[in-house]
Design an enzyme around this catalytic site. Structure first.
Site, short mmCIF file in Angstrom:
data_model
loop_
_atom_site.label_atom_id
_atom_site.label_comp_id
_atom_site.label_asym_id
_atom_site.label_seq_id
_atom_site.Cartn_x
_atom_site.Cartn_y
_atom_site.Cartn_z
N CYS A 21 12.00 42.09 -30.76
CA CYS A 21 12.48 43.27 -30.04
C CYS A 21 12.28 43.07 -28.55
CB CYS A 21 11.76 44.53 -30.51
SG CYS A 21 10.00 44.52 -30.13
N CYS A 24 8.79 42.16 -27.41
CA CYS A 24 8.45 40.75 -27.55
C CYS A 24 8.94 39.98 -26.33
CB CYS A 24 9.08 40.17 -28.82
SG CYS A 24 8.53 40.96 -30.34
N ASP A 431 44.45 35.11 -1.29
CA ASP A 431 44.90 34.06 -0.40
C ASP A 431 46.31 33.65 -0.81
OD1 ASP A 431 44.78 31.84 1.45
OD2 ASP A 431 44.48 30.57 -0.30
N ASP A 634 41.11 29.43 -2.91
CA ASP A 634 40.95 28.08 -3.44
C ASP A 634 40.48 27.07 -2.41
OD1 ASP A 634 43.41 27.99 -1.95
OD2 ASP A 634 43.87 26.12 -2.99
N ASP A 638 38.49 29.72 2.52
CA ASP A 638 38.27 30.95 1.75
C ASP A 638 36.79 31.16 1.41
OD1 ASP A 638 41.06 31.54 1.54
OD2 ASP A 638 41.22 30.01 -0.01
#
Length: 751
Positions: A21, A24, A431, A634, A638
């Protein structure tokens, strides 16, 4: 003061056994971060049963970590995600199955005999003096074999001062068993025994744990399926052309392998010979095959189509793209989403609170009706029904399944925090070049302005640009060669950044660059009027980038270069609008090209001619206006905006620095992955909220029922008015299964 090198922390994922749980998980985290010198942080993912530890190798060892975790009552299995770990998981499941089999073999006749006697089904013989000892005999294997792990787990957690679910189960079942055993040992002490209650509690909880363990194994199935696609052997080619089948582990970078039609690539590599179409859907999520020929890149695990390919390996084993993707997703699955903090805060004091409620329940009912056994059963029901397993599983199971589903679709989330943040995005800044477009400029038009023909203008321009690596230069040279024109290497070349090139070709000066750059250009000094300017405006209005060509100071022609929109770009932008997300175009390209692309995509918000710092400022401005901003890009330019955005989304075919700065990576570069990422994030967060609702709902509704708060409401069903401990155990197990099953629905969700 003496300055020395600051030791760099390392991060390691370790498998943990014995957790049941959220308590633990917290115990393991505290054991590592609080007791092991050199460990700076530890974060447990209950769904994957892994702990991620950040530590200084000079001060902390894995052995010290294992010792600290063992003292807390748990076990580390090293290394995580190895075959040993998989075998440990299978061994644990088999042990659970054996314990459950013994529990059911004893519990079923115990329940049938005990319940049948209480219902008057078996006649007077069932009340004979030997029956209760028989029930005790049936209950002992359940209590001390099937349920012994809960007792030892409870003792360890109490020693570590981190009471967990085991405490609740052990107290509940042991109280019922001890009371009943005392009644057998001392005839006349109590009129009734409750061995069936203690046995049912243990057996039902064990059944729930077994089903939960099997369900949790399914949460990582997407990643295991990806890994299973990688072949175990390969056909290696030697220098004399002979072939030999070898294990993939024996391959090294530079080896030449043959991949026949229908086989999967064993390595990442470059095609040396052959032509084929390759199914890369396991990496990109796209079913359309990709054509491959000499010089193209192929990836391990992808499926070769109809042609024989010979491939020079560049990445093997853990260095393949597939292995790296799986590693990234596993790391992300191990991270903790901000929404998890709610469950952490609730679970911190949950077990002590339940122990207090059970004690109050016992005392209150004993005082109300004076029946010790009745008060005890009420307290036992409270202890059992409140086990917080579902609460600990609510968030991590959904995160694990969601990220595995994303990986199968070519969507990689860097962390659980990124997955959660994505669903809140209200504005996307896109972009243009390389993101909305293919990023491969092509020559669209060559317009002569003087006595030279269009072929002569293009040949001169291509000769001047021959030595340049600029994308526009390559497009000009390629356009000339496609027309069969002679391209002459220049005698000298001078590049002026931001303007163009000046070259000497066969003794003549050739300039190729921005209109108006050459002193004698019709555009020089900002003139730009007349037919030539009109032609330039016409080309620019089409979205083309226009370059002027001059020879010996005279303007001889205009070149128009275009970067084609990706075929899926219009659908991707339209999908964003349907999701209620406003798209905007932010590009370094000139205004007319940006406007043309925006018109084609139906985007109304456009910022053109923006430098990298300007893109970052655009993100700041949108955030200041109250938007949660995602940036899709990309390139290197950027990267600042991707890092500044609430969510940065990188195109997988882009620059490494852009991918490094992003929170989400689209492996295949398909823009439709943006919509899928948003839909997956929303579906995952919806599943987490549903899980938390069910986890809380079970406890909120059933703890009062177990405590007897509804006993006076006659119109309620009897099981709610008098919640039996066995019913409480079944409800507790059902709550965990509900959470895991709800999370597993993500694996089948259409994106």
């Amino acid at each position: 003061m003496r300055w020395g090198a600051i030791p760099a922390n390392q991060t390691i994922d370790l498998a943990v056994r014995g957790m049941t749980c959220a308590h633990c998980a917290r115990a393991v985290e505290r054991a590592l971060s609080g007791r092991v010198p050199g460990v700076s942080s530890a974060s447990v993912n209950l769904a994957t049963e892994l702990v991620r530890v950040s530590y200084d190798p000079a001060a902390a060892s894995v052995e010290a970590m294992a010792s600290a975790v063992r003292e807390a009552g748990f076990e580390l299995v090293l290394p995580a995600f190895s075959d040993d770990d998989a075998e440990a998981r299978r061994s644990e499941t088999r042990a659970l199955a054996r314990q459950l089999a013994v529990g059911m073999a004893c519990t079923i006749p115990l329940v049938v005999l005990s319940m049948g006697r209480d219902g008057g089904l078996w006649g007077q013989w069932s009340h004979a003096t030997w029956v209760n000892p028989l029930l005790l005999g049936l209950a002992i294997p359940v209590q001390f074999y099937t349920g012994w792990g809960y007792v030892t787990g409870a003792i360890r957690s109490l020693r570590a001062r981190q009471p967990n679910m085991d405490v609740l189960v052990a107290l509940g079942s042991s109280a019922a068993f001890a009371y009943s055993a005392a009644a057998v040992a001392v005839p006349g002490l109590a009129p009734h025994v409750y061995f069936e209650s203690s046995a049912l509690i243990i057996t039902l909880v064990k059944l729930g744990k077994l089903l939960e363990a099997r369900a949790k194994r399914q949460t990582s199935r997407a990643l295991r399926d990806l890994l299973d696609l990688a072949p175990r052997t390969a056909v290696r080619l030697t220098g004399d052309g002979s072939e030999s089948e070898v294990p993939v582990d024996a391959l090294r970078p530079g080896d030449l392998v043959a991949v026949r039609p229908g086989q999967r690539f064993p390595v990442d590599g470059l095609v040396v010979s052959g032509v084929s179409a390759v199914d890369e859907s396991l990496l990109t999520g796209e079913s359309m095959p990709v054509d491959k020929a000499q010089g193209d890149t192929v990836f391990g695990g992808t499926l070769n189509g109809q042609g024989l390919l010979r491939v020079r390996s560049t990445g093997v084993g853990s260095d393949t793209a597939l292995a790296q993707i799986v590693r990234l997703v596993r790391e992300a699955q191990g991270s903790r989403a901000p929404i998890q903090r709610l469950a952490d805060r609730v679970s911190a004091g949950f077990v002590p609170a339940i122990l207090a409620i059970a004690t109050i329940t016992f005392a209150a009912w004993w005082a109300i009706d004076g029946r010790f056994a009745h008060a005890l059963l009420r307290a036992v029901a409270v202890l059992v029904v409140a086990c917080p397993c579902a609460l600990g599983l609510a968030t991590p199971t959904a995160i694990v399944v969601g990220m595995g589903r994303g990986a199968a679709q070519g969507i990689l989330f860097r962390s659980a925090e990124a997955l959660e943040a994505t669903h809140r995005v209200t504005s996307v800044l896109l972009d243009k070049t390389g993101t909305l477009t293919l990023g491969r400029p092509t020559l669209a038009h060559c317009v002569p302005l003087g006595d030279l023909s269009s072929d002569d203008v293009l040949a001169a321009a291509a000769s001047a640009e021959m030595g340049s690596e600029h994308p526009l230069a390559r497009a000009i040279v390629q356009g000339a060669r496609q027309r069969g024109l002679q391209v002459i290497p220049p005698d000298s070349v001078t590049a002026e950044r931001g303007f163009g090139v000046i070259a000497t070709v066969s003794g003549r000066q050739v300039r190729v660059g921005r209109p108006g750059w050459a002193p004698s250009s019709p555009f020089a000094g900002g003139a730009g009027e007349g037919p030539i300017a009109e032609e330039t405006d016409r080309l620019a209005a089409l979205g083309a980038t226009v370059a002027e060509v001059t020879v010996d100071g005279s303007s001889v022609g205009l070149l128009a270069l275009t970067d084609t929109l990706r075929p899926e770009a219009p659908a991707a932008v339209d999908a964003l609008r349907r999701l209620g997300i406003e798209p905007a175009l932010v590009t370094g390209d000139h205004a007319r090209a940006a406007a043309a692309a925006a018109r084609a995509l139906g985007i109304t918000q456009v910022a053109a001619g923006v430098l990298p710092d300007g893109k970052e400022q655009a993100v700041r401005d949108a955030q200041a206006a109250g938007h949660v901003v995602a940036v899709v890009g990309d390139g290197i330019n950027d990267a600042p905006a991707l890092a500044r955005a609430d969510v940065g989304i990188a195109i997988g075919a882009g620059a490494d620095v852009a991918i490094e700065a992003a929170d989400v990576t689209l492996v295949g570069g398909d823009l439709r992955g943006i919509e899928r990422a948003f839909r997956l994030s929303r579906a995952t967060l919806r599943a987490i909220r549903e899980n938390l609702f069910w986890a809380f709902a079970y406890n909120v509704a059933l703890i009062p029922a177990a405590a007897g708060a509804f006993s006076g409401i006659s119109w309620l069903p009897a099981p709610l008015r008098e919640l039996h401990p066995a019913g409480a155990a079944a409800a507790m197990a059902l709550s965990s299964l509900t959470v895991v099953a709800n999370s597993l629905r993500l694996a089948r969700r259409r994106l």
